[in-house]
Design an enzyme around this catalytic site. Structure first.
Site, PDB file in Angstrom:
ATOM      1  N   LYS A  53       0.843  -1.206   0.000  1.00 41.12           N
ATOM      2  CA  LYS A  53       0.000   0.000   0.000  1.00 41.12           C
ATOM      3  C   LYS A  53       0.877   1.256   0.000  1.00 41.12           C
ATOM      4  CE  LYS A  53      -3.841  -2.384   2.131  1.00 41.12           C
ATOM      5  NZ  LYS A  53      -4.538  -2.854   3.315  1.00 41.12           N
ATOM      6  N   GLN A  97      -4.726  -1.658   9.491  1.00 38.88           N
ATOM      7  CA  GLN A  97      -4.683  -2.982   8.877  1.00 38.88           C
ATOM      8  C   GLN A  97      -5.340  -4.003   9.812  1.00 38.88           C
ATOM      9  OE1 GLN A  97      -3.386  -3.688   5.715  1.00 38.88           O
ATOM     10  NE2 GLN A  97      -4.236  -5.727   6.059  1.00 38.88           N
ATOM     11  N   ASP A 120     -11.062   3.095   3.763  1.00 40.50           N
ATOM     12  CA  ASP A 120     -11.465   1.688   3.632  1.00 40.50           C
ATOM     13  C   ASP A 120     -12.993   1.560   3.538  1.00 40.50           C
ATOM     14  OD1 ASP A 120      -9.693  -0.364   3.310  1.00 40.50           O
ATOM     15  OD2 ASP A 120      -9.211  -0.575   5.442  1.00 40.50           O
TER      16      ASP A 120
END
Ligand code: NDP
Length: 283
Positions: A53, A97, A120
């Site tokens: 990422k 994460q 997200d």
């Protein structure tokens, strides 16, 4: 029939180029889109995802911060870090994460991220926006799967889309996005009786179960578009999807391979959401 293989790598590259133009336009106005990725603990797979990422951000000239916190970090310390990033004007997107260590409640973590920086798309406010058809941040994996359909010229409106899997990160948001595009949507789960009856009727079949090769060619309608979200590691170390690619490609009209299908799109859409967050904050 042999299916058209949807090349996720090349479509991801194309989409990244489109978003780079938007990122460059912001930079010309003195705003560099910034993403902060927090990882708690030592999970090796998560570390690889996070590194990828951060790398994707660098490729597009985005600012990124990679924050590593020890596995025994108290929940309050993680929430404190998130609060700090919520206030940081250099940061437009925040991602924690998952999974986080068991002593930390993931719902409290997701709710702590400002909805405006929730790239997200997991904050309840953004989930609600998706449900009511006012999408702000789409969860990256299903967003990427939708892009693959769009870029491959697969018609969605009026088609029967069957989504196998109902997780909050893939199945449910995927079904909602297909519904938003006027597909008639069926969601199947592990409790569905006679799964093949549904999958054989699908013009668009999206599979996200984590069950290696569970969808075989005889379960697919001829000419269907098959999107395989699954990523499974076989005992020989090779990766495979939730669809049996070899038999499915003989029947389907379009199909995504694993690897090289949905996978490359997930990070691409994360970068896209970060640029979008920066655009909104600049308004
Ligand atoms: P989850 O385990 O959270 O959900 C799996 C879903 O599949 C559940 O809803 C489950 O049903 C359903 N399911 C399981 N077995 C069957 C079955 N036999 N028939 C019908 N439905 C079934 O998984 P995720 O959604 O997180 O991930 C799914 C797959 O996608 C995994 O392989 C994962 O690695 C991959 N993935 C890939 C990403 C990418 O970037 N390409 C990103 C995220 C995930 P029930 O609810 O009834 O238990």
């Amino acid at each position: 029939m042999t299916a058209h293989i949807i090349d996720g790598k090349s479509i991801a590259q194309q989409v990244r180029t489109e978003w780079k133009i938007r990122a460059d336009a912001l930079k010309a106005r003195g705003i560099t889109p910034g993403l902060a990725v927090i990882i708690v603990g030592e999970d090796p797979a998560s570390r690889v995802y996070v590194a990828n990422k951060v790398k994707a951000c660098a490729e597009l000239g985005l600012h990124s911060e990679h924050i590593v916190m020890p596995a025994d970090t108290p929940e309050a310390a993680l929430l404190g870090k998130i609060a700090e990033l919520n206030r940081d004007p250099k940061i437009h997107g925040i991602l924690v994460q998952l999974p986080v260590p068991k002593h930390i409640a993931s719902n409290r973590v997701l709710e702590a991220i400002s909805p405006d920086k929730d790239v997200d798309g997991f904050h309840p406010e953004n989930v609600g926006a998706l449900v009511t058809g006012n999408m702000r941040f789409a969860p990256c994996t299903p967003f990427g799967a939708m892009k693959l359909l769009e870029k491959s010229g697969v018609a969605i409106e009026g088609k029967h889309a069957v989504v196998v899997g109902r997780s909050n990160i893939v199945g449910k948001p995927m079904a909602l996005m297909l519904l938003q595009q006027n597909a008639t949507v069926t969601i199947c789960t592990s409790k569905t009786v006679d799964l093949a009856k549904f999958t054989r009727d699908a013009d668009i079949l999206v599979v996200a179960t984590g069950r290696p090769k569970m969808i075989t060619g005889d379960m697919i309608k001829p000419g269907a578009a098959v999107i395989d979200v699954g990523i499974n590691r076989l005992p020989d170390g090779k990766l495979c999807g939730d669809v049996d690619f070899d038999s499915a490609k003989q029947v389907a009209g379009w199909i995504t391979p694993v690897p090289g299908g949905v996978g490359p799109m997930t990070i691409t859409m994360l970068v896209a959401n970060t640029v979008q967050a920066a655009e909104r904050s600049a308004k």
